[in-house]
Design a protein around this motif. Structure first.
Motif, PDB file in Angstrom:
ATOM      1  N   ASN A 164       3.818   9.906  -1.378  1.00  0.00           N
ATOM      2  CA  ASN A 164       2.587   9.443  -0.479  1.00  0.00           C
ATOM      3  C   ASN A 164       1.562   8.700  -0.926  1.00  0.00           C
ATOM      4  N   ALA A 176       2.306   5.175   0.222  1.00  0.00           N
ATOM      5  CA  ALA A 176       1.967   4.997   1.728  1.00  0.00           C
ATOM      6  C   ALA A 176       0.341   4.860   1.986  1.00  0.00           C
ATOM      7  N   ARG A 177      -0.312   5.867   1.404  1.00  0.00           N
ATOM      8  CA  ARG A 177      -1.837   5.942   1.372  1.00  0.00           C
ATOM      9  C   ARG A 177      -2.359   4.380   0.980  1.00  0.00           C
ATOM     10  N   GLN A 178      -1.718   4.043   0.094  1.00  0.00           N
ATOM     11  CA  GLN A 178      -2.522   2.569  -0.571  1.00  0.00           C
ATOM     12  C   GLN A 178      -2.132   1.387   0.496  1.00  0.00           C
ATOM     13  N   TYR A 179      -0.886   1.547   1.079  1.00  0.00           N
ATOM     14  CA  TYR A 179      -0.622   0.433   1.914  1.00  0.00           C
ATOM     15  C   TYR A 179      -1.479   0.690   2.944  1.00  0.00           C
ATOM     16  N   GLY A 180      -1.732   1.873   3.629  1.00  0.00           N
ATOM     17  CA  GLY A 180      -2.514   1.697   4.731  1.00  0.00           C
ATOM     18  C   GLY A 180      -4.065   1.171   4.243  1.00  0.00           C
ATOM     19  N   ARG A 181      -4.337   1.792   3.200  1.00  0.00           N
ATOM     20  CA  ARG A 181      -6.115   1.177   2.719  1.00  0.00           C
ATOM     21  C   ARG A 181      -5.981  -0.358   2.813  1.00  0.00           C
ATOM     22  N   ILE A 232       5.411   0.039   7.539  1.00  0.00           N
ATOM     23  CA  ILE A 232       5.873   0.251   5.965  1.00  0.00           C
ATOM     24  C   ILE A 232       7.552   0.579   6.385  1.00  0.00           C
ATOM     25  N   SER A 278      -1.280   6.731   6.361  1.00  0.00           N
ATOM     26  CA  SER A 278      -1.468   5.303   6.159  1.00  0.00           C
ATOM     27  C   SER A 278      -1.940   4.966   7.509  1.00  0.00           C
ATOM     28  N   SER A 309       0.085   3.527   9.323  1.00  0.00           N
ATOM     29  CA  SER A 309       1.220   2.484   9.849  1.00  0.00           C
ATOM     30  C   SER A 309       2.321   2.977  10.746  1.00  0.00           C
ATOM     31  N   ARG A 338      -5.972   3.590  11.615  1.00  0.00           N
ATOM     32  CA  ARG A 338      -6.351   3.207  10.071  1.00  0.00           C
ATOM     33  C   ARG A 338      -7.932   3.953  10.272  1.00  0.00           C
ATOM     34  N   CYS A 348      -7.161   8.733   7.467  1.00  0.00           N
ATOM     35  CA  CYS A 348      -7.088   7.606   6.959  1.00  0.00           C
ATOM     36  C   CYS A 348      -8.307   7.134   6.462  1.00  0.00           C
TER      37      CYS A 348
END
Length: 265
Positions: free
Chosen positions: A152, A155-160, A166, A190, A192, A246, A251
């Motif tokens: 995860n 996914a967390r960094q993608y959201g940030r 995703i 995320s 997302s 977000r 998030c």
């Protein structure tokens, strides 16, 4: 807003013939802006065998080259999938998107299982751990290849970093609920949309794949799931919805920085 298609595609798919023609024809009626295909969608699943074989590796690379051309010929603005690529005496599993006929690499798969039917460590070198955002059809898009969804932090960094979507191409068995749970968690952390496609059924001596492509809305709501009778599904991706999510819990919660870490006696 962009429309995203997600699918369950037959194991052993070939980029020509009756099954392919039926698939292409089905997309004519509602042409999406983005399509998420399953992981390495063409031909036999390499990791069904425990030991690497160069002849099989080259055959898989060749059928995916033909398959990439067939996907480009569908004239969908963006297709997200993965392909095997030879690197010295091993393969890498490379996430790609096809945009206006051009193939653009994203990252190479980092997390590789090793068990009967999924002997990926035997066949593939690990990626370098870089997970990059791409801008596709006006959206921030990240890709997690199959097992990568289970970690995860990515996914967390993608959201940030502003991911609205995703995409999760996968090749998994019948454990649908664990994958949907992982998809929901990826969406929750995320903000997302999470959209996943999968192989289905079994061809030859490979494992039995479970199908069950799915789409999850920002915040973790299951929006849809493919079935045998509905192998292609669609979801609208609203960047404003993901942007709002977000700003919501969890998030918005700040990351733990090095200077704030706890000292352990």
């Amino acid at each position: 807003m962009p429309v995203c298609a997600y699918v369950e595609m037959m194991d052993g798919l070939r980029p020509h013939g009756t099954a392919w023609d039926q698939f292409a024809q089905a997309l004519v009626h509602r042409r999406p802006d983005i399509m998420v295909m399953n992981e390495m969608p063409f031909g036999q699943w390499l990791a069904r065998k425990e030991d690497f074989a160069m002849e099989d590796a080259r055959q898989s690379v060749e059928i995916h080259e033909a398959g990439t051309a067939a996907l480009a010929a569908l004239n969908i603005p963006a297709v997200i999938t993965s392909r095997p690529a030879l690197l010295a005496d091993r393969l890498v599993n490379e996430a790609i998107f096809i945009e206006n006929g051009q193939v653009r690499p994203l990252h190479t798969k980092t997390y590789l299982p090793q068990e009967p039917g999924w002997s990926e460590v035997s066949w593939f070198s690990r990626g370098d751990g870089r997970f990059n955002i791409q801008h596709i059809c006006g959206l921030g898009v990240g890709v997690l290849l199959c097992t990568e969804l289970m970690f995860n932090e990515h996914a967390r960094q993608y959201g940030r970093r502003g991911a609205d979507l995703i995409a999760v191409p996968r090749a998994t068995g019948s454990s649908h609920e664990s994958w949907i749970t992982a998809g929901k968690m990826a969406s929750i952390v995320s903000g997302s949309y999470v959209v996943s496609s999968n192989r289905v059924r079994q061809s030859g001596d490979g494992p039995r794949f479970g199908g069950g492509g799915f789409a999850i809305t920002p915040g973790g709501g299951l929006a849809g799931r493919t079935e045998t009778s509905s192998a292609i599904m669609f979801i609208d991706i609203d960047a404003q919805v993901s942007a709002r999510q977000r700003q919501e819990y969890p998030c918005y919660v700040d990351e733990l920085h090095d200077d704030a870490s706890l000292d352990v006696p």
